[in-house]
Scaffold this motif. Structure first.
Motif, mmCIF file in Angstrom:
data_model
loop_
_atom_site.group_PDB
_atom_site.id
_atom_site.type_symbol
_atom_site.label_atom_id
_atom_site.label_comp_id
_atom_site.label_asym_id
_atom_site.label_seq_id
_atom_site.Cartn_x
_atom_site.Cartn_y
_atom_site.Cartn_z
ATOM 1 N N ILE A 54 4.163 3.374 -6.121
ATOM 2 C CA ILE A 54 3.363 3.196 -5.187
ATOM 3 C C ILE A 54 2.246 2.215 -5.393
ATOM 4 C CG2 ILE A 54 1.745 4.159 -3.124
ATOM 5 C CD1 ILE A 54 3.974 6.571 -3.210
ATOM 6 N N ILE A 55 1.659 2.623 -6.530
ATOM 7 C CA ILE A 55 0.384 1.772 -6.949
ATOM 8 C C ILE A 55 0.881 0.234 -7.308
ATOM 9 C CG2 ILE A 55 -1.292 1.697 -8.966
ATOM 10 C CD1 ILE A 55 -1.246 4.879 -9.202
ATOM 11 N N GLU A 56 1.959 0.297 -7.888
ATOM 12 C CA GLU A 56 2.505 -1.157 -8.288
ATOM 13 C C GLU A 56 2.686 -1.902 -7.014
ATOM 14 O OE1 GLU A 56 2.563 -2.759 -11.070
ATOM 15 O OE2 GLU A 56 1.669 -0.957 -12.043
ATOM 16 N N ASP A 57 3.227 -1.029 -6.218
ATOM 17 C CA ASP A 57 3.505 -1.730 -4.914
ATOM 18 C C ASP A 57 2.369 -2.222 -3.949
ATOM 19 O OD1 ASP A 57 5.165 -2.684 -2.488
ATOM 20 O OD2 ASP A 57 4.844 -0.720 -1.359
ATOM 21 N N ALA A 58 1.333 -1.348 -4.037
ATOM 22 C CA ALA A 58 -0.193 -1.660 -3.477
ATOM 23 C C ALA A 58 -0.595 -2.950 -4.388
ATOM 24 C CB ALA A 58 -1.053 -0.259 -3.640
ATOM 25 N N LYS A 59 -0.357 -3.013 -5.470
ATOM 26 C CA LYS A 59 -1.037 -3.997 -6.076
ATOM 27 C C LYS A 59 -0.110 -5.383 -5.980
ATOM 28 C CE LYS A 59 -2.653 -1.951 -10.273
ATOM 29 N NZ LYS A 59 -2.327 -1.626 -11.796
ATOM 30 N N ASP A 60 1.153 -5.312 -5.590
ATOM 31 C CA ASP A 60 1.835 -6.514 -5.134
ATOM 32 C C ASP A 60 1.588 -6.913 -3.715
ATOM 33 O OD1 ASP A 60 2.866 -6.383 -7.789
ATOM 34 O OD2 ASP A 60 4.642 -5.469 -7.472
ATOM 35 N N THR A 61 1.646 -5.830 -2.737
ATOM 36 C CA THR A 61 1.633 -6.417 -1.538
ATOM 37 C C THR A 61 0.217 -6.223 -0.731
ATOM 38 O OG1 THR A 61 2.084 -4.038 -0.539
ATOM 39 C CG2 THR A 61 4.080 -5.342 -1.034
ATOM 40 N N GLN A 62 -0.511 -5.633 -1.298
ATOM 41 C CA GLN A 62 -2.015 -5.619 -0.906
ATOM 42 C C GLN A 62 -1.927 -5.050 0.672
ATOM 43 O OE1 GLN A 62 -4.769 -6.895 -2.495
ATOM 44 N NE2 GLN A 62 -3.342 -7.146 -4.191
ATOM 45 N N GLU A 63 -0.847 -4.199 0.979
ATOM 46 C CA GLU A 63 -0.738 -3.573 2.283
ATOM 47 C C GLU A 63 -1.789 -2.228 2.111
ATOM 48 O OE1 GLU A 63 2.598 -0.769 4.330
ATOM 49 O OE2 GLU A 63 3.278 -2.401 3.126
ATOM 50 N N TYR A 64 -2.362 -1.752 1.197
ATOM 51 C CA TYR A 64 -3.035 -0.766 1.047
ATOM 52 C C TYR A 64 -3.672 -0.781 -0.216
ATOM 53 C CZ TYR A 64 1.430 1.172 -0.283
ATOM 54 O OH TYR A 64 2.585 1.281 -0.862
ATOM 55 N N SER A 65 -4.839 -0.147 -0.232
ATOM 56 C CA SER A 65 -5.846 -0.418 -1.460
ATOM 57 C C SER A 65 -5.123 0.611 -2.801
ATOM 58 C CB SER A 65 -7.042 0.082 -1.371
ATOM 59 O OG SER A 65 -7.134 1.484 -0.938
ATOM 60 N N VAL A 66 -5.422 0.049 -3.810
ATOM 61 C CA VAL A 66 -4.993 0.854 -4.946
ATOM 62 C C VAL A 66 -5.453 2.239 -5.023
ATOM 63 C CG1 VAL A 66 -4.909 0.780 -7.659
ATOM 64 C CG2 VAL A 66 -4.443 -1.157 -6.538
ATOM 65 N N GLU A 67 -6.949 2.313 -4.502
ATOM 66 C CA GLU A 67 -7.582 3.574 -4.424
ATOM 67 C C GLU A 67 -6.740 4.665 -3.643
ATOM 68 O OE1 GLU A 67 -9.015 0.653 -4.284
ATOM 69 O OE2 GLU A 67 -9.974 0.556 -6.207
ATOM 70 N N PHE A 68 -6.414 4.094 -2.479
ATOM 71 C CA PHE A 68 -5.720 5.003 -1.521
ATOM 72 C C PHE A 68 -4.370 5.390 -2.305
ATOM 73 C CE2 PHE A 68 -2.269 5.183 1.485
ATOM 74 C CZ PHE A 68 -2.656 6.091 2.323
ATOM 75 N N ALA A 69 -3.694 4.517 -2.840
ATOM 76 C CA ALA A 69 -2.415 4.938 -3.539
ATOM 77 C C ALA A 69 -2.644 6.008 -4.614
ATOM 78 C CB ALA A 69 -1.798 3.933 -4.193
ATOM 79 N N GLU A 70 -3.803 5.839 -5.487
ATOM 80 C CA GLU A 70 -4.037 6.844 -6.250
ATOM 81 C C GLU A 70 -4.462 8.147 -5.902
ATOM 82 O OE1 GLU A 70 -6.988 4.712 -8.804
ATOM 83 O OE2 GLU A 70 -5.365 3.634 -10.040
ATOM 84 N N SER A 71 -4.931 8.182 -4.552
ATOM 85 C CA SER A 71 -5.562 9.369 -4.043
ATOM 86 C C SER A 71 -4.457 10.220 -3.248
ATOM 87 C CB SER A 71 -6.646 9.068 -3.064
ATOM 88 O OG SER A 71 -6.236 8.255 -1.886
ATOM 89 N N LEU A 72 -3.220 9.684 -3.272
ATOM 90 C CA LEU A 72 -2.205 10.559 -2.652
ATOM 91 C C LEU A 72 -1.837 11.876 -3.328
ATOM 92 C CD1 LEU A 72 0.129 7.432 -1.694
ATOM 93 C CD2 LEU A 72 -1.287 8.784 -0.132
ATOM 94 N N ASN A 73 -1.744 12.823 -2.532
ATOM 95 C CA ASN A 73 -1.277 14.006 -3.283
ATOM 96 C C ASN A 73 0.154 14.273 -3.336
ATOM 97 O OD1 ASN A 73 -0.617 15.044 -0.883
ATOM 98 N ND2 ASN A 73 -2.492 16.013 -0.226
ATOM 99 N N GLU A 74 0.538 15.387 -3.818
ATOM 100 C CA GLU A 74 2.018 15.573 -3.816
ATOM 101 C C GLU A 74 2.726 15.439 -2.711
ATOM 102 O OE1 GLU A 74 3.141 18.783 -6.259
ATOM 103 O OE2 GLU A 74 1.838 17.954 -8.130
ATOM 104 N N ASP A 75 2.503 16.118 -1.669
ATOM 105 C CA ASP A 75 2.796 16.211 -0.345
ATOM 106 C C ASP A 75 3.037 14.660 0.324
ATOM 107 O OD1 ASP A 75 3.485 18.822 -0.481
ATOM 108 O OD2 ASP A 75 1.545 19.369 0.348
ATOM 109 N N ASP A 76 1.747 13.959 0.140
ATOM 110 C CA ASP A 76 1.856 12.692 0.737
ATOM 111 C C ASP A 76 2.601 11.635 -0.156
ATOM 112 O OD1 ASP A 76 -0.412 13.421 2.311
ATOM 113 O OD2 ASP A 76 -1.901 12.735 1.026
#
Length: 131
Positions: A54-76
């Motif tokens: 998800i973090i790599e995808d966020a970096k590539d697509t810029q669809e959402y921020s890397v910070e958002f991707a890193e903040s996701l919990n397990e359920d998310d």
């Protein structure tokens, strides 16, 4: 005298049966813990792998921020998309591991118990010399 010997043998037999039963119960408990550990390790590895994807995808697509991707919990992470949810549901359950895998973890648990540690990590000499 003869009756005392018979009673002593009976008491010894009863004690042996109790000891064997306790050993079987302890082994069953350790096997259950080993199965749970294997399932948890598979789950943790899956979550971490998906988090990195998800973090790599966020970096590539810029669809959402890397910070958002890193903040996701397990359920998310599990609910991120249908493919991820399907993969998560297909993870092995504690009952699905074979005896060989379980026995390897049982051995590790017994070694950890013998050393009074929560986790043992075996390092090679090269790994030790690196640090």
């Amino acid at each position: 005298n003869f009756k005392a010997r018979i009673n002593a043998v009976k008491a010894l037999d009863a004690e042996e049966r109790r000891a064997k039963k306790a050993a079987r119960e302890q082994l069953a408990s350790i096997e259950s813990a080993a199965r749970e550990r294997l399932a948890n390790e598979a789950r943790e590895a899956f979550i971490e792998k998906k988090r990195q994807e998800i973090i790599e995808d966020a970096k590539d697509t810029q669809e959402y921020s890397v910070e958002f991707a890193e903040s996701l919990n397990e359920d998310d992470i599990i609910d991120f998309d249908d493919d991820t949810k399907t993969e998560y549901e297909a993870l092995p359950t504690p009952e699905s591991f074979n005896k060989g895998e379980v026995n390897a973890v049982v051995k590790m648990i017994q070694e950890e118990t013998a050393f009074g540690a929560k986790r043992l990590i075996v390092l090679t000499l090269k790994e030790i010399e690196k640090t």
